[in-house]
Design a protein around this motif. Structure first.
Motif, PDB file in Angstrom:
ATOM      1  N   VAL A  58      87.031  25.716 -24.985  1.00 55.82           N
ATOM      2  CA  VAL A  58      85.935  24.765 -24.786  1.00 55.82           C
ATOM      3  C   VAL A  58      85.016  25.232 -23.665  1.00 55.82           C
ATOM      4  CG1 VAL A  58      85.373  22.396 -24.098  1.00 55.82           C
ATOM      5  CG2 VAL A  58      87.246  22.823 -25.702  1.00 55.82           C
ATOM      6  N   ARG A  59      85.595  25.676 -22.557  1.00 55.30           N
ATOM      7  CA  ARG A  59      84.800  26.189 -21.449  1.00 55.30           C
ATOM      8  C   ARG A  59      84.000  27.419 -21.864  1.00 55.30           C
ATOM      9  NH1 ARG A  59      83.170  23.588 -17.438  1.00 55.30           N
ATOM     10  NH2 ARG A  59      83.135  25.499 -16.190  1.00 55.30           N
ATOM     11  N   ASN A  60      84.610  28.268 -22.657  1.00 58.91           N
ATOM     12  CA  ASN A  60      83.917  29.461 -23.137  1.00 58.91           C
ATOM     13  C   ASN A  60      82.754  29.084 -24.056  1.00 58.91           C
ATOM     14  OD1 ASN A  60      83.963  32.388 -23.028  1.00 58.91           O
ATOM     15  ND2 ASN A  60      84.387  32.298 -25.228  1.00 58.91           N
ATOM     16  N   LEU A  61      82.955  28.064 -24.878  1.00 60.52           N
ATOM     17  CA  LEU A  61      81.895  27.590 -25.760  1.00 60.52           C
ATOM     18  C   LEU A  61      80.725  27.047 -24.954  1.00 60.52           C
ATOM     19  CD1 LEU A  61      80.878  26.893 -28.616  1.00 60.52           C
ATOM     20  CD2 LEU A  61      82.107  24.711 -28.413  1.00 60.52           C
ATOM     21  N   ILE A  62      81.019  26.269 -23.927  1.00 59.18           N
ATOM     22  CA  ILE A  62      79.955  25.736 -23.073  1.00 59.18           C
ATOM     23  C   ILE A  62      79.215  26.868 -22.367  1.00 59.18           C
ATOM     24  CG2 ILE A  62      79.490  24.295 -21.054  1.00 59.18           C
ATOM     25  CD1 ILE A  62      81.904  22.584 -21.852  1.00 59.18           C
ATOM     26  N   LEU A  63      79.982  27.856 -21.890  1.00 61.25           N
ATOM     27  CA  LEU A  63      79.376  28.988 -21.182  1.00 61.25           C
ATOM     28  C   LEU A  63      78.457  29.795 -22.089  1.00 61.25           C
ATOM     29  CD1 LEU A  63      79.312  30.608 -18.531  1.00 61.25           C
ATOM     30  CD2 LEU A  63      81.282  31.889 -19.371  1.00 61.25           C
ATOM     31  N   SER A  64      78.774  29.856 -23.378  1.00 61.46           N
ATOM     32  CA  SER A  64      77.970  30.661 -24.302  1.00 61.46           C
ATOM     33  C   SER A  64      76.569  30.098 -24.497  1.00 61.46           C
ATOM     34  CB  SER A  64      78.677  30.759 -25.661  1.00 61.46           C
ATOM     35  OG  SER A  64      78.712  29.493 -26.315  1.00 61.46           O
ATOM     36  N   PHE A  65      76.335  28.854 -24.115  1.00 61.31           N
ATOM     37  CA  PHE A  65      75.005  28.247 -24.234  1.00 61.31           C
ATOM     38  C   PHE A  65      74.224  28.315 -22.921  1.00 61.31           C
ATOM     39  CE2 PHE A  65      77.495  25.838 -27.452  1.00 61.31           C
ATOM     40  CZ  PHE A  65      76.793  26.259 -28.573  1.00 61.31           C
ATOM     41  N   GLN A  66      74.755  29.065 -21.947  1.00 62.78           N
ATOM     42  CA  GLN A  66      74.111  29.135 -20.634  1.00 62.78           C
ATOM     43  C   GLN A  66      73.625  30.546 -20.344  1.00 62.78           C
ATOM     44  OE1 GLN A  66      76.820  27.719 -17.636  1.00 62.78           O
ATOM     45  NE2 GLN A  66      77.227  25.793 -18.682  1.00 62.78           N
ATOM     46  N   LEU A 280      84.592  45.092 -30.890  1.00 68.17           N
ATOM     47  CA  LEU A 280      84.080  43.792 -30.466  1.00 68.17           C
ATOM     48  C   LEU A 280      84.707  43.279 -29.164  1.00 68.17           C
ATOM     49  CD1 LEU A 280      83.616  41.964 -33.892  1.00 68.17           C
ATOM     50  CD2 LEU A 280      81.840  42.600 -32.250  1.00 68.17           C
ATOM     51  N   PRO A 281      86.032  43.372 -28.956  1.00 68.65           N
ATOM     52  CA  PRO A 281      86.567  42.938 -27.660  1.00 68.65           C
ATOM     53  C   PRO A 281      86.008  43.734 -26.478  1.00 68.65           C
ATOM     54  CG  PRO A 281      88.319  43.074 -29.286  1.00 68.65           C
ATOM     55  CD  PRO A 281      87.121  43.703 -29.907  1.00 68.65           C
ATOM     56  N   ILE A 282      85.851  45.054 -26.648  1.00 69.33           N
ATOM     57  CA  ILE A 282      85.279  45.878 -25.583  1.00 69.33           C
ATOM     58  C   ILE A 282      83.817  45.522 -25.361  1.00 69.33           C
ATOM     59  CG2 ILE A 282      84.850  48.236 -24.815  1.00 69.33           C
ATOM     60  CD1 ILE A 282      87.770  47.577 -24.979  1.00 69.33           C
ATOM     61  N   TYR A 283      83.094  45.286 -26.433  1.00 74.21           N
ATOM     62  CA  TYR A 283      81.679  44.910 -26.350  1.00 74.21           C
ATOM     63  C   TYR A 283      81.495  43.602 -25.585  1.00 74.21           C
ATOM     64  CZ  TYR A 283      76.986  43.729 -28.111  1.00 74.21           C
ATOM     65  OH  TYR A 283      75.653  43.383 -28.221  1.00 74.21           O
ATOM     66  N   ALA A 284      82.343  42.625 -25.874  1.00 72.64           N
ATOM     67  CA  ALA A 284      82.261  41.342 -25.161  1.00 72.64           C
ATOM     68  C   ALA A 284      82.547  41.524 -23.672  1.00 72.64           C
ATOM     69  CB  ALA A 284      83.238  40.343 -25.776  1.00 72.64           C
ATOM     70  N   PHE A 285      83.551  42.332 -23.347  1.00 72.54           N
ATOM     71  CA  PHE A 285      83.890  42.558 -21.936  1.00 72.54           C
ATOM     72  C   PHE A 285      82.781  43.323 -21.220  1.00 72.54           C
ATOM     73  CE2 PHE A 285      85.743  45.132 -18.554  1.00 72.54           C
ATOM     74  CZ  PHE A 285      86.429  44.181 -17.811  1.00 72.54           C
ATOM     75  N   THR A 286      82.225  44.332 -21.869  1.00 76.55           N
ATOM     76  CA  THR A 286      81.178  45.142 -21.237  1.00 76.55           C
ATOM     77  C   THR A 286      79.939  44.312 -20.935  1.00 76.55           C
ATOM     78  OG1 THR A 286      81.983  47.120 -22.387  1.00 76.55           O
ATOM     79  CG2 THR A 286      79.754  47.199 -21.490  1.00 76.55           C
ATOM     80  N   GLU A 287      79.527  43.504 -21.911  1.00 76.03           N
ATOM     81  CA  GLU A 287      78.344  42.676 -21.701  1.00 76.03           C
ATOM     82  C   GLU A 287      78.613  41.548 -20.702  1.00 76.03           C
ATOM     83  OE1 GLU A 287      75.278  43.006 -22.719  1.00 76.03           O
ATOM     84  OE2 GLU A 287      75.716  44.872 -23.778  1.00 76.03           O
ATOM     85  N   GLY A 288      79.802  40.944 -20.784  1.00 74.68           N
ATOM     86  CA  GLY A 288      80.087  39.807 -19.930  1.00 74.68           C
ATOM     87  C   GLY A 288      80.412  40.184 -18.505  1.00 74.68           C
ATOM     88  N   VAL A 289      81.388  41.079 -18.326  1.00 79.12           N
ATOM     89  CA  VAL A 289      81.859  41.436 -16.977  1.00 79.12           C
ATOM     90  C   VAL A 289      81.143  42.681 -16.464  1.00 79.12           C
ATOM     91  CG1 VAL A 289      83.881  42.062 -15.606  1.00 79.12           C
ATOM     92  CG2 VAL A 289      84.093  40.393 -17.455  1.00 79.12           C
ATOM     93  N   GLY A 290      80.993  43.691 -17.314  1.00 77.64           N
ATOM     94  CA  GLY A 290      80.369  44.933 -16.860  1.00 77.64           C
ATOM     95  C   GLY A 290      78.908  44.768 -16.519  1.00 77.64           C
ATOM     96  N   ASN A 291      78.149  44.112 -17.389  1.00 75.45           N
ATOM     97  CA  ASN A 291      76.716  43.913 -17.146  1.00 75.45           C
ATOM     98  C   ASN A 291      76.388  42.569 -16.504  1.00 75.45           C
ATOM     99  OD1 ASN A 291      76.276  46.408 -18.342  1.00 75.45           O
ATOM    100  ND2 ASN A 291      75.889  45.539 -20.366  1.00 75.45           N
ATOM    101  N   ILE A 300      79.549  36.541 -27.420  1.00 73.60           N
ATOM    102  CA  ILE A 300      80.110  37.646 -28.217  1.00 73.60           C
ATOM    103  C   ILE A 300      81.589  37.404 -28.497  1.00 73.60           C
ATOM    104  CG2 ILE A 300      80.621  40.115 -28.219  1.00 73.60           C
ATOM    105  CD1 ILE A 300      78.126  40.500 -26.482  1.00 73.60           C
ATOM    106  N   SER A 301      82.322  36.888 -27.517  1.00 72.10           N
ATOM    107  CA  SER A 301      83.754  36.641 -27.728  1.00 72.10           C
ATOM    108  C   SER A 301      83.973  35.583 -28.805  1.00 72.10           C
ATOM    109  CB  SER A 301      84.407  36.206 -26.423  1.00 72.10           C
ATOM    110  OG  SER A 301      83.890  34.952 -25.986  1.00 72.10           O
ATOM    111  N   LEU A 302      83.130  34.553 -28.841  1.00 72.13           N
ATOM    112  CA  LEU A 302      83.266  33.533 -29.881  1.00 72.13           C
ATOM    113  C   LEU A 302      82.888  34.087 -31.248  1.00 72.13           C
ATOM    114  CD1 LEU A 302      81.876  30.405 -28.013  1.00 72.13           C
ATOM    115  CD2 LEU A 302      84.245  30.854 -28.664  1.00 72.13           C
ATOM    116  N   LEU A 303      81.865  34.922 -31.304  1.00 72.75           N
ATOM    117  CA  LEU A 303      81.510  35.567 -32.568  1.00 72.75           C
ATOM    118  C   LEU A 303      82.621  36.512 -33.023  1.00 72.75           C
ATOM    119  CD1 LEU A 303      77.728  36.337 -31.951  1.00 72.75           C
ATOM    120  CD2 LEU A 303      78.701  34.617 -33.487  1.00 72.75           C
ATOM    121  N   THR A 304      83.315  37.132 -32.071  1.00 76.38           N
ATOM    122  CA  THR A 304      84.458  37.983 -32.413  1.00 76.38           C
ATOM    123  C   THR A 304      85.556  37.171 -33.094  1.00 76.38           C
ATOM    124  OG1 THR A 304      83.985  39.438 -30.540  1.00 76.38           O
ATOM    125  CG2 THR A 304      86.203  39.533 -31.473  1.00 76.38           C
ATOM    126  N   ILE A 305      85.809  35.989 -32.575  1.00 77.55           N
ATOM    127  CA  ILE A 305      86.810  35.108 -33.188  1.00 77.55           C
ATOM    128  C   ILE A 305      86.389  34.715 -34.601  1.00 77.55           C
ATOM    129  CG2 ILE A 305      87.955  32.866 -33.003  1.00 77.55           C
ATOM    130  CD1 ILE A 305      87.761  33.138 -29.983  1.00 77.55           C
TER     131      ILE A 305
END
Length: 327
Positions: A58-66, A280-291, A300-305
């Protein structure tokens, strides 16, 4: 003896009162309580799932709209983008390239894992006790090895300057491989990752299918051989029909496990070179934490699911349809 058996059956049979009603000493609420017992036992597991999995989702879903990056974190700002993160991801080419790459990568690995796993499982069934024990211990040790430890071993094996693989290839006559950089190109990097993931996955598949072979009656093999069936015919007519439920269930689990593989790919080369081995898991991590685009990474993580659910739903649909056709 027959009298004793009849007495035992009568004593174990439930007593029913007149008109099929329960005996006077038994309360009617007992049956209802017994029916609710399984659901009550599920409450702790459901509560733990809701807390440790549901709430983060749920927190991840809310974060994806920010729109969340270091500026918003430092200033404690909340900037809502609505579906902006999703439109940027789905409108770009990178997401679709990574998605196709992830699906192909998963398919290749699962095919190799299931093929080799079935062969090793059948080999275990045909070996003697001593050799079966030796091979089983080797498989269990492989399976028990931590993922990062195994990945580190493979990094040393395929090291360009000091790797054992390059040294062996050089001694065998391939002198051009003496200092070959295995993580310098997309295909060679994927080769190393695939070997690592297949090696880690084989024990589960092999031991699972070997256990399934122990449930096959030996009389069926004898009857098939008496009818003149060869090795392949025995496998297709006797062995595989019994292994099929285990095979389908194991394939389903391997699809999920390979699709979400993260530490192997990230530890080998962090999705490189030039982000050509990102899944996709690496892509989500790179965009979220790396960049530091945390909202983008959450989307991206929700789209991966969603992609994983689509793959597994398609596989389950094919499996159920095949079972209906056979029935």
């Amino acid at each position: 003896m027959s009298v004793q058996i009849e007495d035992a059956v009568q004593n174990s049979a439930p007593r029913i009162g007149k008109g099929g009603a329960p005996p006077p000493g038994r309360r009617r609420g007992t049956g209802r309580a017994a029916g609710k017992a399984p659901y009550l036992l599920l409450i702790p597991a459901l509560a733990a799932t809701a807390v440790f999995l549901g709430w983060p989702m749920v927190r991840n879903l809310i974060l994806s709209f920010q729109n969340l990056n270091m500026k918003q974190l430092i200033q404690h700002l909340t900037e809502w983008r609505g579906f902006g993160n999703y439109s940027d991801i789905l409108g770009g080419e990178q997401f679709w390239r990574v998605t196709v790459r992830t699906i192909v990568f998963t398919g290749v690995n699962v095919v190799l894992i299931m093929t080799l796993g079935v062969l090793i499982g059948l080999l275990l069934a045909r070996l003697g006790k001593k050799m079966r024990l030796v091979l089983s211990v080797a498989l269990v040790l492989t399976w028990a090895m931590p993922v990062i430890a195994a990945t580190t071993v493979f990094q040393w094996l395929f090291d360009a300057r000091y790797g054992v693989v390059n040294w062996v290839l050089d001694k065998l006559g391939w002198h051009s491989m003496a200092h070959y950089d295995w993580v310098g190109s997309q295909l060679s990097t994927f080769f190393v990752i695939t070997v690592l993931i297949v090696w880690q996955s084989l024990p589960f598949v092999a031991l699972n299918l070997y256990a399934a072979t122990t449930t096959i009656p030996k009389e069926l093999y004898e009857a098939a051989r008496m009818d003149g069936a060869g090795t392949w015919k025995v496998f297709t007519s006797v062995t595989f029909p019994f292994l099929k439920p285990f095979f389908l269930a194991t394939t389903f689990l391997e699809i999920i496990w390979v699709f979400k593989a993260f530490p192997q790919i990230f530890a080998i080369n962090e999705g490189g070179p030039d982000r050509l081995t990102e899944t996709l898991p690496i892509y989500a991590f790179t965009e979220g934490v790396g960049n530091l685009h945390f909202g983008m990474g959450a989307a991206i993580s929700l789209l991966t699911i969603v992609v994983l659910l689509g793959m597994t739903a398609y596989y389950l649909r094919l499996t159920l349809k095949q079972e209906e056709d056979e029935a």
